[in-house]
Scaffold this active site. Structure first.
Site, PDB file in Angstrom:
ATOM      1  N   TYR A 185      14.075 -68.608 -37.269  1.00 20.83           N
ATOM      2  CA  TYR A 185      14.142 -69.584 -36.036  1.00 20.83           C
ATOM      3  C   TYR A 185      15.372 -70.335 -37.209  1.00 20.83           C
ATOM      4  CZ  TYR A 185       9.678 -68.078 -34.109  1.00 20.83           C
ATOM      5  OH  TYR A 185       9.448 -67.706 -33.239  1.00 20.83           O
TER       6      TYR A 185
ATOM      7  N   ASP B 119       4.402 -68.292 -34.704  1.00 24.11           N
ATOM      8  CA  ASP B 119       4.088 -68.562 -33.678  1.00 24.11           C
ATOM      9  C   ASP B 119       3.084 -68.398 -32.540  1.00 24.11           C
ATOM     10  OD1 ASP B 119       5.438 -69.712 -31.121  1.00 24.11           O
ATOM     11  OD2 ASP B 119       7.449 -69.132 -31.195  1.00 24.11           O
TER      12      ASP B 119
ATOM     13  N   ASP C  60       0.279 -57.507 -38.204  1.00 29.95           N
ATOM     14  CA  ASP C  60      -0.199 -56.785 -37.639  1.00 29.95           C
ATOM     15  C   ASP C  60      -1.642 -56.336 -37.537  1.00 29.95           C
ATOM     16  OD1 ASP C  60       0.904 -55.678 -39.671  1.00 29.95           O
ATOM     17  OD2 ASP C  60       0.674 -53.666 -39.422  1.00 29.95           O
TER      18      ASP C  60
ATOM     19  N   ASP D 174      -0.852 -68.732 -30.910  1.00 34.53           N
ATOM     20  CA  ASP D 174      -0.875 -68.591 -29.065  1.00 34.53           C
ATOM     21  C   ASP D 174      -2.243 -67.623 -29.126  1.00 34.53           C
ATOM     22  OD1 ASP D 174       0.810 -70.361 -28.548  1.00 34.53           O
ATOM     23  OD2 ASP D 174       1.667 -69.028 -27.067  1.00 34.53           O
TER      24      ASP D 174
ATOM     25  N   LYS E 231       4.499 -60.239 -44.051  1.00 35.38           N
ATOM     26  CA  LYS E 231       4.764 -58.546 -43.813  1.00 35.38           C
ATOM     27  C   LYS E 231       5.343 -58.103 -45.110  1.00 35.38           C
ATOM     28  CE  LYS E 231       5.326 -55.536 -41.033  1.00 35.38           C
ATOM     29  NZ  LYS E 231       3.935 -54.243 -40.463  1.00 35.38           N
TER      30      LYS E 231
END
Ligand code: NAD
Length: 351
Positions: A131, A237, A213, A241, A181
């Site tokens: 980001y 992020d 994943d 959620d 990852k």
């Protein structure tokens, strides 16, 4: 206390009601932020509000954002205040506890037997990664449009967030899941190496590594088994959620964003409900104040080193739900809902 917009003032007032009974010695001063400041002709984060934050141990935040500001440039929007607070206080550690209260299993989109007993904290790195990395731009190369984002982490950024996660795990069920990852990303390989090195200092905590994943799948398959999850900004992020929606009750979920500046050895922090300003129910005394009340409990634990005070509040909220008390969005048909104020009063009675 920065109540902000929409339901922010109601739910922070309810949280303050509980907080002042548990800790009458804590001085709490209110200041305008977000739309509440813009409406007075002030910037989203007025200088006086910032000066108040500078003098404080912590911020209890409501929420900011209203439909009439959508489409304006960032500095003209209420959300700009949060952007500035996160940037200027370098709030790098976002903590989101996710718990399903006994009796609220039905609110989840998953089957009750899967969500019963969920009690985890997602720790998200908040100031680094893709980001913020440079270069970050859209460009034309040889007449072809392309875009680039850069994912970059420095070892000290990883170290400080992973350490927070280990400390949390140590004080809980002693299980830490680090999500990355590493089969594809160099930043993940560094993340894993740094995490493994720090793990040697926390031999009492069981560390597992999951690919992002796999983590996304296991969060819905076996959510009750997670204790503390730590991950980088973008994965966090998304996963935080996903974890939040497991409960089905956005009005119950608090958060903390901890920063580098601290007082008396404790981190400065911003504590707020994960939900937004809920404009359609604002001002009606029907919003669920649980997330704000539990944010105040997190404030006591992390910025004021008062675990006992935090637990007192958390147990009182547990009891309110176990006793079947509900605000409007969670009430079962046939039962009558409690107002925002009445729910806070019910928590106070159970302290
Ligand atoms: P929202 O979280 O405000 O609302 C989503 C749904 O959840 C709505 O149905 C709402 O009524 C309900 N809800 C949320 N909190 C509740 C509570 N405490 N009790 C009962 N019901 C509750 O999200 P949105 O509608 O996408 O956003 C509304 C505004 O809030 C937007 O301007 C957005 O930018 C802002 N927002 C701010 C923050 C923040 O301040 N950190 C976070 C998210 C959204």
């Amino acid at each position: 206390m920065l109540p902000g917009d929409g339901i922010g003032p109601e739910v922070t007032r309810a949280a303050l009601h509980v907080l002042t009974i548990v800790r009458p010695d804590v001085e709490c001063v209110e200041a305008p932020v977000g739309g509440a400041a813009l409406a007075r002709g002030l910037p989203a984060l007025p200088d006086q509000t910032r000066a108040l934050c500078d003098r404080s141990n912590a911020i209890l935040f409501g929420s900011v954002g209203l439909p009439q500001y959508e489409g304006k440039s960032l500095p003209q929007r209420p959300e700009y205040a949060l952007f500035l607070l996160r940037r200027d206080y370098e709030l790098y550690a976002n903590l989101r506890p996710v718990r399903v209260f006994a009796g609220l299993e039905d609110a989840s989109p998953l089957r009750p037997e899967i969500v019963r007993g969920i009690d985890m904290i997602v720790v998200r790195e908040l100031t680094g990664g893709i980001y913020y990395g440079q270069p970050k731009e859209q460009r034309s190369v040889g007449g072809v449009e392309e875009a680039v984002d850069t994912m970059i982490y420095r070892a000290p950024e990883i170290e400080r967030i992973v350490r927070i996660a280990f400390e949390l795990a140590r004080a809980r069920r002693k299980r830490l899941t680090s999500v990355d990852k590493q089969n594809i990303l160099e930043t993940s390989r560094l993340w894993r190496r740094v995490t493994d090195a720090i793990a040697r200092e926390y031999s009492d905590v069981r560390l597992e590594h999951l690919l992002v994943d796999t983590a996304a799948m296991q969060l819905v398959q076996r959510p009750g088994e997670f204790d503390v999850i730590v991950t980088e900004n973008m994965f966090g992020d998304i996963l935080s959620d996903e974890a939040a929606i497991l409960t089905g009750s956005i009005g119950t979920l608090p958060s903390a964003s901890l920063g580098v500046r601290g007082r008396e050895g404790r981190p400065f922090g911003l504590y707020e409900p994960i939900g937004g300003t809920a404009p359609s129910i604002a001002g009606k005394n029907v919003a669920n104040p649980t997330a704000a009340i539990l944010s105040a409990a997190m404030l006591l634990r992390h910025s004021l080193a008062d675990d006992a005070g935090a637990e007192r509040i958390e147990r009182a909220v547990d009891r309110a739900y176990a006793d079947g008390l509900r605000t409007a969005e969670l009430v079962r048909s046939g039962d009558s809902p409690l107002s925002t104020e009445a729910f806070a009063q019910a928590v106070v009675e159970r302290l």
